[in-house]
Every structure is written in C-alpha cells, then in structure tokens.
Design an enzyme around this catalytic site. Structure first.
Site, PDB file in Angstrom:
ATOM      1  N   ASP A  91      25.016  16.952   9.434  1.00 20.38           N
ATOM      2  CA  ASP A  91      25.607  16.587   8.382  1.00 20.38           C
ATOM      3  C   ASP A  91      26.928  15.425   8.528  1.00 20.38           C
ATOM      4  OD1 ASP A  91      26.732  17.018   5.684  1.00 20.38           O
ATOM      5  OD2 ASP A  91      26.629  19.284   6.172  1.00 20.38           O
ATOM      6  N   LYS A 120      23.629  12.917   6.525  1.00 19.89           N
ATOM      7  CA  LYS A 120      24.257  13.374   5.434  1.00 19.89           C
ATOM      8  C   LYS A 120      24.891  12.994   5.323  1.00 19.89           C
ATOM      9  CE  LYS A 120      23.872  18.576   2.926  1.00 19.89           C
ATOM     10  NZ  LYS A 120      25.306  18.046   3.033  1.00 19.89           N
ATOM     11  N   GLU A 190      23.379  20.183  -5.145  1.00 18.50           N
ATOM     12  CA  GLU A 190      24.336  21.104  -5.277  1.00 18.50           C
ATOM     13  C   GLU A 190      24.864  22.503  -6.468  1.00 18.50           C
ATOM     14  OE1 GLU A 190      26.521  22.318  -1.523  1.00 18.50           O
ATOM     15  OE2 GLU A 190      26.968  24.714  -2.022  1.00 18.50           O
TER      16      GLU A 190
END
Ligand code: KIV
Length: 314
Positions: A91, A120, A190
C-alpha cells in the site's frame, strides 16, 4: 493448491484475472508481519495487502497519514518473505505518489526492495494519471475508492459511508471507471452502500474488492486483526472469527502465574548436564554435592562458602 506443496508458485495479476473470470469470489486480507503472512498464505488466501492500516493496527499511530515509505517497505518485505503463493500488494503511503514520477519511483521500491508484486493507491479520477503512469511502467496497480483513509481530512475527518447522495454516487461510478481505464487490475471499494457497490462491480471488467461495501463486490478484504479479534475496536463491517486478544491475555497471565509459582520452567523446558562433568568443572566432591547452602560449599573461606570456584576464579 497448498502453499506447502512442491509446485507452489507466486500468483500473478493474470491469475487473479482468471479467478475473477471464473466467477471465484476473491478473498484478500491484510498482513504486516512474517508469521501472520505465512499462516494466511498456507491457508490459501490469494491476495495479501500490506495495508497502511499498519500505522494504526501495529504501530500505534492515530491515522494512516503518519506511515512512511521506510515502514511500509520494512513490513512488506517481511510479508513477502513469509509467503510463497499469495500475490502481495504494498500500500503506497500518504504523499508517496503525488506526481507520476514520484509514484513510479516509490512503487518501484515496493517491487525491487520489498519483493511485492503490486501496489495500491487511493483515489478515483484524481489518481487516474498516477495509475496510468504505474501501469505504463509495468507495475501492477490496485485502485481504492469510496472511503479513502489517507484523505480523511479532506473527507471531513469522520469515517463515513461514501456515495449516498446522487452526486457522490455518480462521482464514485466515474472514479471506478477512471481507475479501470487507467489500467488498474482491481479496485478496493470501501464503505459504499451495497447497491451502489454492486452496480459499480457490474459495470467494470476488473474485480472490485469490497470492505464495508456489501456482498455484491467481486471479492472482500478485511483488516486481519479485525478478523482475529486483536484490537480494541471492531468496525461494523467486520466479523470476528477468533478472539486472539483473549487468547494472548489468558496465555500471558497463565505463564506469569507459572513463573511466580515456580511451575515454569519444568523438566520439559529444561536442559540438564552430567553431574560428574559439573563436579569436574567446579572441583566438587560427592560430599560437596550433598551439602546445603551455596552450591557444594562445605566450609567458609573469607566469609564465603568454600569448595566452589567463583566465576572470577575460573
Ligand atoms: O490499509 C488498509 O488496510 C486498506 C484496506 C482497508 C483496504 O487499505
């Protein structure tokens, strides 16, 4: 295929694409350390995200914005070392991908230095040019839309479901398409209402990985400590599958009690040596062995028990 077998190889984004094409629901979990990563890998989890949730979950920061590249690389490398099969995604932390050049440079470090397969990044339309630069550089990239913790201050500070109004729902659809068209291989969605996440999923040809976005996504991601019951707070979208916090506390208390009572260590945890060898090492006789007080002492010399050489005499 179990990660313990001879033929295990690292999954690629093409494998993930095939699994998605075959209609498999994709599970992804976060991991931050070698032992947890090894267990998740052996359990067959195909996607492991070294999330910047690391900051709150493991490092005790109050938000993800404090997490640095150095910390992310350190933990990503540990996770990669612990896995044989899972596709490991690093990430990218806050402000590590502000420009395309900076993004390629830092994403390259995740692959080169930590051994990750993909990275990501957060953001929809606003991050599309970054996704494009990464994809063009040959770096597999996963998008992340909806609630994006690195922009928490811009999103009003409080964790909340995104896309509930007409405008924000339309913006999320645009975000998803922009990230796909820029070349991402998957997108985390999300904290988005279930129906909207399902529609986003149906409009894309790459998998959506939902967290707090309902069952209509192509896959699901959870923060591993939420799943394991390790931490003080479990978000509404998470389900506890274990109570590691309780298990760890109980184990620590039981061990400390055994230390206090003298029950630990016992014979099973203790190594002994030949008494005769010890006699030789200490210059001890059989009588010395049996004598009480300091080990083997039979008389006093200079106010100290004699018969045994002190460390300084050896
Ligand atoms: O950092 C993280 O753990 C994440 C997941 C919640 C998707 O971004």
């Amino acid at each position: 295929m179990s990660a313990g077998s001879e033929t295990v190889r690292r999954l690629t984004v093409a494998d993930i694409g095939r699994m998605y094409g075959d209609g498999e629901r994709l599970p992804m979990l976060t991991a931050y350390d070698h032992p947890t990563a090894r267990i998740l890998d052996e359990a067959g989890i195909p996607l492991i995200l070294v999330g910047d949730s690391l900051g709150q979950v493991l490092l005790g920061y109050d938000s993800t914005v404090r997490v640095t590249m150095t910390e992310m690389l350190h933990h990503t490398a540990a996770v990669v070392r612990g896995t044989k099969r899972a596709l490991v995604i690093g990430d990218m932390p806050f402000l590590s991908y502000s420009t395309p050049d900076e993004a390629v440079e830092n994403a390259g470090r995740f692959l080169r230095e930590a051994g990750a397969t993909a990275v990501k990044i957060e953001g929809g339309v606003r991050s599309a040019r970054i996704v494009e630069a990464l994809a063009r550089a040959g770096i597999p990239v996963m998008g992340h839309i909806g609630w994006t913790p690195q922009s928490q201050h811009g999103l009003g500070g409080k964790v909340r479901v995104q896309g509930k109004s007409r405008e924000t729902a339309r913006a999320l659809l645009s975000d998803a398409v922009a990230i796909q068209e820029a070349g991402a291989f998957a997108i985390v969605v999300e904290l988005v209402p279930e129906q909207l996440a399902a529609i986003i999923t149906s409009r894309l040809r790459i998998p959506t990985i939902g967290i707090g976005a309902g069952a209509g996504c192509s896959g699901q991601v959870q923060v591993v400590t939420d799943l394991l019951g390790l931490g003080t707070f479990t978000p509404r979208h998470a389900r506890k599958y274990a109570d590691l916090e309780g298990s760890i506390r109980a184990a620590a208390e039981a061990w400390a009690a055994d230390v206090a009572s003298g029950a630990f260590p016992g014979p099973a945890e203790t190594v002994r040596m030949e008494e005769a060898t010890l006699d030789e090492a200490l210059g001890r006789t059989l009588d010395d062995r049996a004598a009480p007080g300091r080990v083997g002492a039979t008389s006093m010399v200079d106010g100290l028990p004699a018969g045994i050489p002190l460390d300084r005499d050896l």
